[in-house]
Design a protein around this motif. Structure first.
Motif, PDB file in Angstrom:
ATOM      1  N   GLU A 119      50.273  32.804  27.648  1.00  0.00           N
ATOM      2  CA  GLU A 119      50.997  32.905  28.920  1.00  0.00           C
ATOM      3  C   GLU A 119      50.075  33.374  30.046  1.00  0.00           C
ATOM      4  OE1 GLU A 119      55.520  33.811  27.276  1.00  0.00           O
ATOM      5  OE2 GLU A 119      54.184  35.491  27.728  1.00  0.00           O
ATOM      6  N   ARG A 120      49.188  34.297  29.730  1.00  0.00           N
ATOM      7  CA  ARG A 120      48.233  34.757  30.744  1.00  0.00           C
ATOM      8  C   ARG A 120      47.269  33.639  31.119  1.00  0.00           C
ATOM      9  NH1 ARG A 120      45.907  40.509  28.751  1.00  0.00           N
ATOM     10  NH2 ARG A 120      44.932  40.482  30.799  1.00  0.00           N
ATOM     11  N   GLY A 121      46.837  32.878  30.131  1.00  0.00           N
ATOM     12  CA  GLY A 121      45.942  31.759  30.398  1.00  0.00           C
ATOM     13  C   GLY A 121      46.583  30.717  31.296  1.00  0.00           C
ATOM     14  N   VAL A 122      47.840  30.405  31.030  1.00  0.00           N
ATOM     15  CA  VAL A 122      48.573  29.443  31.859  1.00  0.00           C
ATOM     16  C   VAL A 122      48.707  29.969  33.286  1.00  0.00           C
ATOM     17  CG1 VAL A 122      50.833  28.376  32.230  1.00  0.00           C
ATOM     18  CG2 VAL A 122      49.825  28.403  29.936  1.00  0.00           C
ATOM     19  N   TYR A 123      48.973  31.269  33.414  1.00  0.00           N
ATOM     20  CA  TYR A 123      49.112  31.875  34.744  1.00  0.00           C
ATOM     21  C   TYR A 123      47.804  31.778  35.535  1.00  0.00           C
ATOM     22  CZ  TYR A 123      49.242  35.439  38.363  1.00  0.00           C
ATOM     23  OH  TYR A 123      49.139  36.092  39.577  1.00  0.00           O
ATOM     24  N   TYR A 124      46.697  32.173  34.913  1.00  0.00           N
ATOM     25  CA  TYR A 124      45.408  32.128  35.610  1.00  0.00           C
ATOM     26  C   TYR A 124      45.043  30.694  35.994  1.00  0.00           C
ATOM     27  CZ  TYR A 124      44.570  37.001  34.254  1.00  0.00           C
ATOM     28  OH  TYR A 124      44.653  38.365  34.093  1.00  0.00           O
ATOM     29  N   ASP A 125      45.326  29.755  35.105  1.00  0.00           N
ATOM     30  CA  ASP A 125      45.014  28.355  35.403  1.00  0.00           C
ATOM     31  C   ASP A 125      45.843  27.850  36.575  1.00  0.00           C
ATOM     32  OD1 ASP A 125      43.694  25.811  34.749  1.00  0.00           O
ATOM     33  OD2 ASP A 125      45.699  25.159  34.172  1.00  0.00           O
ATOM     34  N   SER A 126      47.115  28.242  36.615  1.00  0.00           N
ATOM     35  CA  SER A 126      47.978  27.804  37.724  1.00  0.00           C
ATOM     36  C   SER A 126      47.523  28.404  39.046  1.00  0.00           C
ATOM     37  CB  SER A 126      49.437  28.196  37.447  1.00  0.00           C
ATOM     38  OG  SER A 126      49.596  29.612  37.445  1.00  0.00           O
ATOM     39  N   GLN A 127      47.021  29.634  39.009  1.00  0.00           N
ATOM     40  CA  GLN A 127      46.501  30.264  40.220  1.00  0.00           C
ATOM     41  C   GLN A 127      45.255  29.533  40.714  1.00  0.00           C
ATOM     42  OE1 GLN A 127      48.022  32.979  41.982  1.00  0.00           O
ATOM     43  NE2 GLN A 127      49.567  32.188  40.593  1.00  0.00           N
ATOM     44  N   ALA A 128      44.414  29.107  39.783  1.00  0.00           N
ATOM     45  CA  ALA A 128      43.203  28.364  40.165  1.00  0.00           C
ATOM     46  C   ALA A 128      43.567  27.030  40.789  1.00  0.00           C
ATOM     47  CB  ALA A 128      42.317  28.156  38.935  1.00  0.00           C
ATOM     48  N   GLU A 129      44.625  26.392  40.286  1.00  0.00           N
ATOM     49  CA  GLU A 129      45.016  25.068  40.763  1.00  0.00           C
ATOM     50  C   GLU A 129      45.506  25.084  42.206  1.00  0.00           C
ATOM     51  OE1 GLU A 129      44.794  21.996  39.382  1.00  0.00           O
ATOM     52  OE2 GLU A 129      43.608  22.959  37.823  1.00  0.00           O
ATOM     53  N   ILE A 130      46.119  26.190  42.633  1.00  0.00           N
ATOM     54  CA  ILE A 130      46.681  26.210  43.982  1.00  0.00           C
ATOM     55  C   ILE A 130      45.642  26.595  45.038  1.00  0.00           C
ATOM     56  CG2 ILE A 130      48.990  26.731  43.132  1.00  0.00           C
ATOM     57  CD1 ILE A 130      48.614  29.615  43.914  1.00  0.00           C
ATOM     58  N   ILE A 131      44.441  26.968  44.610  1.00  0.00           N
ATOM     59  CA  ILE A 131      43.380  27.320  45.556  1.00  0.00           C
ATOM     60  C   ILE A 131      42.568  26.066  45.871  1.00  0.00           C
ATOM     61  CG2 ILE A 131      41.283  28.679  45.925  1.00  0.00           C
ATOM     62  CD1 ILE A 131      42.443  30.784  44.034  1.00  0.00           C
ATOM     63  N   PHE A 144      37.495  29.775  49.216  1.00  0.00           N
ATOM     64  CA  PHE A 144      38.022  30.547  48.088  1.00  0.00           C
ATOM     65  C   PHE A 144      37.720  29.888  46.735  1.00  0.00           C
ATOM     66  CE2 PHE A 144      40.623  31.608  51.767  1.00  0.00           C
ATOM     67  CZ  PHE A 144      40.578  32.990  51.748  1.00  0.00           C
ATOM     68  N   ILE A 145      36.748  28.974  46.733  1.00  0.00           N
ATOM     69  CA  ILE A 145      36.375  28.290  45.502  1.00  0.00           C
ATOM     70  C   ILE A 145      35.908  29.283  44.433  1.00  0.00           C
ATOM     71  CG2 ILE A 145      34.713  26.704  44.460  1.00  0.00           C
ATOM     72  CD1 ILE A 145      37.018  25.374  45.964  1.00  0.00           C
ATOM     73  N   LEU A 146      35.181  30.319  44.871  1.00  0.00           N
ATOM     74  CA  LEU A 146      34.698  31.317  43.910  1.00  0.00           C
ATOM     75  C   LEU A 146      35.869  32.012  43.223  1.00  0.00           C
ATOM     76  CD1 LEU A 146      32.388  32.844  42.593  1.00  0.00           C
ATOM     77  CD2 LEU A 146      32.405  34.437  44.529  1.00  0.00           C
ATOM     78  N   THR A 147      36.923  32.293  43.979  1.00  0.00           N
ATOM     79  CA  THR A 147      38.115  32.917  43.406  1.00  0.00           C
ATOM     80  C   THR A 147      38.734  32.006  42.351  1.00  0.00           C
ATOM     81  OG1 THR A 147      38.563  34.072  45.488  1.00  0.00           O
ATOM     82  CG2 THR A 147      40.387  33.899  43.909  1.00  0.00           C
ATOM     83  N   ALA A 148      38.794  30.720  42.658  1.00  0.00           N
ATOM     84  CA  ALA A 148      39.338  29.747  41.706  1.00  0.00           C
ATOM     85  C   ALA A 148      38.493  29.715  40.432  1.00  0.00           C
ATOM     86  CB  ALA A 148      39.398  28.362  42.333  1.00  0.00           C
ATOM     87  N   THR A 149      37.181  29.816  40.600  1.00  0.00           N
ATOM     88  CA  THR A 149      36.274  29.811  39.441  1.00  0.00           C
ATOM     89  C   THR A 149      36.525  31.028  38.550  1.00  0.00           C
ATOM     90  OG1 THR A 149      34.581  28.651  40.726  1.00  0.00           O
ATOM     91  CG2 THR A 149      33.861  29.807  38.725  1.00  0.00           C
ATOM     92  N   VAL A 150      36.746  32.172  39.187  1.00  0.00           N
ATOM     93  CA  VAL A 150      37.033  33.398  38.434  1.00  0.00           C
ATOM     94  C   VAL A 150      38.344  33.252  37.658  1.00  0.00           C
ATOM     95  CG1 VAL A 150      37.591  35.852  38.616  1.00  0.00           C
ATOM     96  CG2 VAL A 150      35.719  34.890  39.975  1.00  0.00           C
ATOM     97  N   TYR A 151      39.362  32.689  38.320  1.00  0.00           N
ATOM     98  CA  TYR A 151      40.649  32.476  37.642  1.00  0.00           C
ATOM     99  C   TYR A 151      40.474  31.561  36.432  1.00  0.00           C
ATOM    100  CZ  TYR A 151      43.901  34.723  40.917  1.00  0.00           C
ATOM    101  OH  TYR A 151      44.615  35.640  41.647  1.00  0.00           O
ATOM    102  N   ARG A 152      39.677  30.506  36.579  1.00  0.00           N
ATOM    103  CA  ARG A 152      39.466  29.575  35.463  1.00  0.00           C
ATOM    104  C   ARG A 152      38.717  30.260  34.322  1.00  0.00           C
ATOM    105  NH1 ARG A 152      38.859  25.732  39.814  1.00  0.00           N
ATOM    106  NH2 ARG A 152      40.635  24.299  39.741  1.00  0.00           N
ATOM    107  N   ARG A 153      37.812  31.154  34.665  1.00  0.00           N
ATOM    108  CA  ARG A 153      37.089  31.895  33.630  1.00  0.00           C
ATOM    109  C   ARG A 153      38.055  32.793  32.862  1.00  0.00           C
ATOM    110  NH1 ARG A 153      33.180  34.893  36.563  1.00  0.00           N
ATOM    111  NH2 ARG A 153      32.122  32.889  36.833  1.00  0.00           N
ATOM    112  N   TYR A 154      38.961  33.453  33.605  1.00  0.00           N
ATOM    113  CA  TYR A 154      39.980  34.279  32.953  1.00  0.00           C
ATOM    114  C   TYR A 154      40.869  33.419  32.053  1.00  0.00           C
ATOM    115  CZ  TYR A 154      38.956  38.209  36.113  1.00  0.00           C
ATOM    116  OH  TYR A 154      38.348  39.246  36.793  1.00  0.00           O
ATOM    117  N   ALA A 155      41.255  32.239  32.560  1.00  0.00           N
ATOM    118  CA  ALA A 155      42.127  31.344  31.790  1.00  0.00           C
ATOM    119  C   ALA A 155      41.455  30.949  30.480  1.00  0.00           C
ATOM    120  CB  ALA A 155      42.455  30.098  32.610  1.00  0.00           C
ATOM    121  N   LYS A 156      40.164  30.644  30.539  1.00  0.00           N
ATOM    122  CA  LYS A 156      39.437  30.255  29.331  1.00  0.00           C
ATOM    123  C   LYS A 156      39.385  31.402  28.327  1.00  0.00           C
ATOM    124  CE  LYS A 156      35.080  28.291  27.700  1.00  0.00           C
ATOM    125  NZ  LYS A 156      33.755  27.756  28.081  1.00  0.00           N
TER     126      LYS A 156
END
Length: 232
Positions: free
Chosen positions: A88-100, A105-117
């Motif tokens: 569930e946390r992975g899905v959340y982080y991935d969804s946050q990356a998708e809306i950026i 704010f690309i770096l923020t999206a990259t961080v979210y994707r790293r968390y999702a992974k």
């Protein structure tokens, strides 16, 4: 697992709530309160103390540590709920990356994707344990993990295998609704003529799968009656 358990209740395990499920609910409650507390801290009109954020975050961390301990002791349900939290946390982080989408704010999206992974890797680790016992919900989530691109290139055949197991277990429990969902997920990952998809379709419609390569013995094949026989 009995046929009566998850089909009607939507629960992944039969019987009264286990300690692991209670811990999962505690985790959800603590994280929800932490989110509210964070929003409160950001609001200048809010008078709640900032240590509320820390308190609820620590509570959530304690729950994760307890689930880790139970899982290490061989508690399959603890492994399931620990894996579910990570999923569930992975899905959340991935969804946050998708809306950026803004380039600033690309770096923020990259961080979210790293968390999702990171979370999907944890989900894979923990959900594999109940999936080995053919828990349909664990298999469903693992199918979602492998069909996504979060861990790299989608592993569609592996995803199909997990969806297939989930579908068969759901159908065996009398839960054709979730079984049909897994059937659709399989079609998105494999050729519609794949034997696994054909078998699940047949199960959903209470039919025997058609195996064109397997001929019936001649003595079992009914020959059409002759015209003389029909006239009598």
């Amino acid at each position: 697992m009995s046929k009566s358990g998850t089909a009607n209740s939507g629960e992944p395990f039969v019987g009264p709530p286990s300690e692991a499920k209670k811990l999962y609910k505690r985790y959800k409650k603590a994280t929800d309160k932490a989110i509210v507390a964070i929003a409160c801290v950001r609001n200048p009109k809010c008078i709640e103390p900032e240590d509320e954020v820390l308190r609820y975050s620590k509570e959530a961390l304690r729950v994760l540590q307890k689930l880790d301990e139970l899982s290490a002791e061989g508690d399959v349900q603890a492994s399931y709920y620990r894996g579910l939290i990570a999923y569930e946390r992975g899905v959340y982080y991935d969804s946050q990356a998708e809306i950026i989408t803004h380039p600033d704010f690309i770096l923020t999206a990259t961080v979210y994707r790293r968390y999702a992974k990171q979370q999907f890797l944890l989900a894979e680790k923990y959900l594999t344990i109940p999936a080995k016992e053919q828990n349909p919900y664990a298999c469903q989530y693992l199918g979602n993990v492998y069909s996504s691109a979060i861990l790299g290139a989608p592993r569609k055949d592996k995803a199909t295998n997990y969806y297939y197991t989930a579908a068969m277990q759901f159908i065996n429990q009398g839960n054709k609704i979730d079984g049909a969902k897994m059937y659709n997920a399989m079609k998105e990952n494999a050729n519609p003529a794949d034997s696994r998809i054909v078998e699940v379709y047949a199960k959903l419609h209470n039919e025997e799968p058609i195996a064109s390569w397997r001929k019936l013995p001649s003595d079992l094949v009914q020959k059409p009656a002759s015209k003389k026989t029909q006239q009598h």
